[in-house]
Design a protein around this motif. Structure first.
Motif, PDB file in Angstrom:
ATOM      1  N   ARG A  43       0.810  -1.200   0.000  1.00  0.00           N
ATOM      2  CA  ARG A  43       0.000   0.000   0.000  1.00  0.00           C
ATOM      3  C   ARG A  43       0.853   1.263   0.000  1.00  0.00           C
ATOM      4  O   ARG A  43       0.526   2.253  -0.655  1.00  0.00           O
ATOM      5  CB  ARG A  43      -0.928   0.000   1.218  1.00  0.00           C
ATOM      6  CG  ARG A  43      -2.102  -0.962   1.070  1.00  0.00           C
ATOM      7  CD  ARG A  43      -2.958  -0.984   2.310  1.00  0.00           C
ATOM      8  NE  ARG A  43      -4.012  -1.968   2.202  1.00  0.00           N
ATOM      9  CZ  ARG A  43      -4.827  -2.287   3.198  1.00  0.00           C
ATOM     10  NH1 ARG A  43      -4.707  -1.700   4.372  1.00  0.00           N
ATOM     11  NH2 ARG A  43      -5.771  -3.185   3.028  1.00  0.00           N
ATOM     12  N   ALA A  44       1.916   1.257   0.760  1.00  0.00           N
ATOM     13  CA  ALA A  44       2.774   2.438   0.807  1.00  0.00           C
ATOM     14  C   ALA A  44       3.381   2.716  -0.563  1.00  0.00           C
ATOM     15  O   ALA A  44       3.412   3.855  -1.044  1.00  0.00           O
ATOM     16  CB  ALA A  44       3.881   2.236   1.841  1.00  0.00           C
ATOM     17  N   ALA A  45       3.867   1.659  -1.218  1.00  0.00           N
ATOM     18  CA  ALA A  45       4.472   1.837  -2.537  1.00  0.00           C
ATOM     19  C   ALA A  45       3.438   2.272  -3.560  1.00  0.00           C
ATOM     20  O   ALA A  45       3.684   3.135  -4.398  1.00  0.00           O
ATOM     21  CB  ALA A  45       5.138   0.530  -2.986  1.00  0.00           C
ATOM     22  N   MET A  50       0.116   6.285  -7.046  1.00  0.00           N
ATOM     23  CA  MET A  50      -1.232   6.545  -7.488  1.00  0.00           C
ATOM     24  C   MET A  50      -1.697   7.983  -7.280  1.00  0.00           C
ATOM     25  O   MET A  50      -2.695   8.386  -7.845  1.00  0.00           O
ATOM     26  CB  MET A  50      -2.208   5.604  -6.755  1.00  0.00           C
ATOM     27  CG  MET A  50      -2.015   4.130  -7.070  1.00  0.00           C
ATOM     28  SD  MET A  50      -2.419   3.714  -8.789  1.00  0.00           S
ATOM     29  CE  MET A  50      -0.829   3.187  -9.382  1.00  0.00           C
ATOM     30  N   ASP A  51      -1.017   8.768  -6.443  1.00  0.00           N
ATOM     31  CA  ASP A  51      -1.413  10.166  -6.263  1.00  0.00           C
ATOM     32  C   ASP A  51      -1.343  10.890  -7.601  1.00  0.00           C
ATOM     33  O   ASP A  51      -0.346  10.827  -8.313  1.00  0.00           O
ATOM     34  CB  ASP A  51      -0.483  10.861  -5.261  1.00  0.00           C
ATOM     35  CG  ASP A  51      -0.767  10.437  -3.830  1.00  0.00           C
ATOM     36  OD1 ASP A  51      -1.870   9.912  -3.586  1.00  0.00           O
ATOM     37  OD2 ASP A  51       0.110  10.616  -2.971  1.00  0.00           O
ATOM     38  N   GLY A  52      -2.423  11.582  -7.936  1.00  0.00           N
ATOM     39  CA  GLY A  52      -2.461  12.301  -9.201  1.00  0.00           C
ATOM     40  C   GLY A  52      -2.920  11.466 -10.375  1.00  0.00           C
ATOM     41  O   GLY A  52      -3.071  11.990 -11.488  1.00  0.00           O
ATOM     42  N   ARG A  78      -8.328   3.309  -3.119  1.00  0.00           N
ATOM     43  CA  ARG A  78      -7.670   3.239  -1.820  1.00  0.00           C
ATOM     44  C   ARG A  78      -6.211   3.662  -1.893  1.00  0.00           C
ATOM     45  O   ARG A  78      -5.623   4.065  -0.888  1.00  0.00           O
ATOM     46  CB  ARG A  78      -7.786   1.819  -1.258  1.00  0.00           C
ATOM     47  CG  ARG A  78      -9.202   1.468  -0.817  1.00  0.00           C
ATOM     48  CD  ARG A  78      -9.274   0.056  -0.283  1.00  0.00           C
ATOM     49  NE  ARG A  78     -10.597  -0.230   0.275  1.00  0.00           N
ATOM     50  CZ  ARG A  78     -10.959  -1.400   0.765  1.00  0.00           C
ATOM     51  NH1 ARG A  78     -10.088  -2.410   0.766  1.00  0.00           N
ATOM     52  NH2 ARG A  78     -12.168  -1.587   1.253  1.00  0.00           N
ATOM     53  N   ALA A  79      -5.627   3.563  -3.086  1.00  0.00           N
ATOM     54  CA  ALA A  79      -4.222   3.935  -3.246  1.00  0.00           C
ATOM     55  C   ALA A  79      -4.041   5.403  -3.611  1.00  0.00           C
ATOM     56  O   ALA A  79      -2.931   5.835  -3.866  1.00  0.00           O
ATOM     57  CB  ALA A  79      -3.574   3.055  -4.308  1.00  0.00           C
ATOM     58  N   GLY A  80      -5.134   6.157  -3.662  1.00  0.00           N
ATOM     59  CA  GLY A  80      -5.022   7.589  -3.894  1.00  0.00           C
ATOM     60  C   GLY A  80      -5.399   8.052  -5.292  1.00  0.00           C
ATOM     61  O   GLY A  80      -5.399   9.255  -5.561  1.00  0.00           O
TER      62      GLY A  80
END
Length: 257
Positions: A43-45, A50-52, A78-80
């Motif tokens: 999830r962190a990776a 995934m942001d943007g 969920r990943a952004g």
């Protein structure tokens, strides 16, 4: 007493179902441990990547998003990422189009996609019909217009086999290949095109991770089944069996188009 010619049929069917369910539970327990250990790391990776991301899932019918892509849609959110759905027909094969549009919005809401990000193309030349190959030029035009209007930079759809072999699904794959070729122009070169690979049955887990050109998205199967149950008009007996055993209710494997 010897059983008649049909006497052992129900018994054999019950035994087979019991064996399948038992095997499914064992596999779920086996892979859940590995999925749990990888969840924080994955999830962190994934969140960092995934942001943007403005992701678009292109489907053929209402319920495709739940039957075949729910792990991807939920995992991206969920990943952004900001997921959206473009459904290329109203699913009006049995004159249930208006009902199915509402079911689609309910399913997408559970998967983290608001109604404002759900678009249905209800065009007379794109009928819900397994015997009809859609006009791929028309499809490509609709998809590219939607991408440009919404600044989409990630697109997901079916692979060449359409998962189930449905002619409408396969038409989407062909149309998106055309879109990809057209998007190689400089103003559209930032779009990533991914397809869901046709793969058998099931695994389980709770994370989303990407490696090289392959992205595997796994999510809790029980949660995803809630989205499938939103499509009440389509829940025939074999759909219930599908929800129990289909790999697509738990995991999607994606690769670059």
């Amino acid at each position: 007493m010897a059983a008649g010619p049909w006497g052992w049929g129900p018994v054999a069917l019950a035994l087979l179902l019991a064996l399948l369910l038992g095997g499914a539970r064992r596999l779920r327990r086996r892979y859940a441990a590995g999925g749990a250990r990888a969840s924080l790391r994955g999830r962190a990776a994934a969140a960092a990547r995934m942001d943007g991301v403005r992701a678009l899932l292109v489907t053929a019918h209402p319920d495709d998003e739940a039957m075949f892509f729910a792990p991807t849609v939920l995992g991206l959110g969920r990943a952004g990422a900001r997921p959206a759905v473009l459904c290329c027909s109203a699913g009006n094969y049995y004159n249930q189009g208006e009902i199915r549009k509402k079911e689609l919005e309910q399913s997408c809401f559970l998967l983290g996609v608001p109604a404002s990000n759900v678009t249905v193309i209800d065009h007379r030349d794109l009928p819900d019909n397994p015997a009809v190959e859609w006009d791929t030029r028309l499809l490509a035009a609709f998809v590219l217009k939607h991408i440009e209007a919404n600044n989409i930079n990630l697109v997901v759809t079916f692979d060449a086999g359409g998962v189930s072999g449905h002619a409408n699904h396969i038409s989407l794959y062909t149309a998106l290949r055309q879109c990809r070729d057209q998007s190689r122009e400089p103003q559209s070169s930032s779009v990533n095109w991914k397809i869901s690979e046709s793969t058998p049955f099931f695994l389980s887990g709770r994370t989303i991770f990407c490696r090289c050109n392959t992205c595997t998205c796994t999510q809790s199967g029980s949660y995803l089944k809630r989205a499938m149950r939103c499509h009440r008009s389509q829940l025939l007996w074999f759909r219930h069996i599908y929800m129990l055993f289909s790999r697509y209710m738990m995991i999607n494997s994606l690769r670059l188009l």
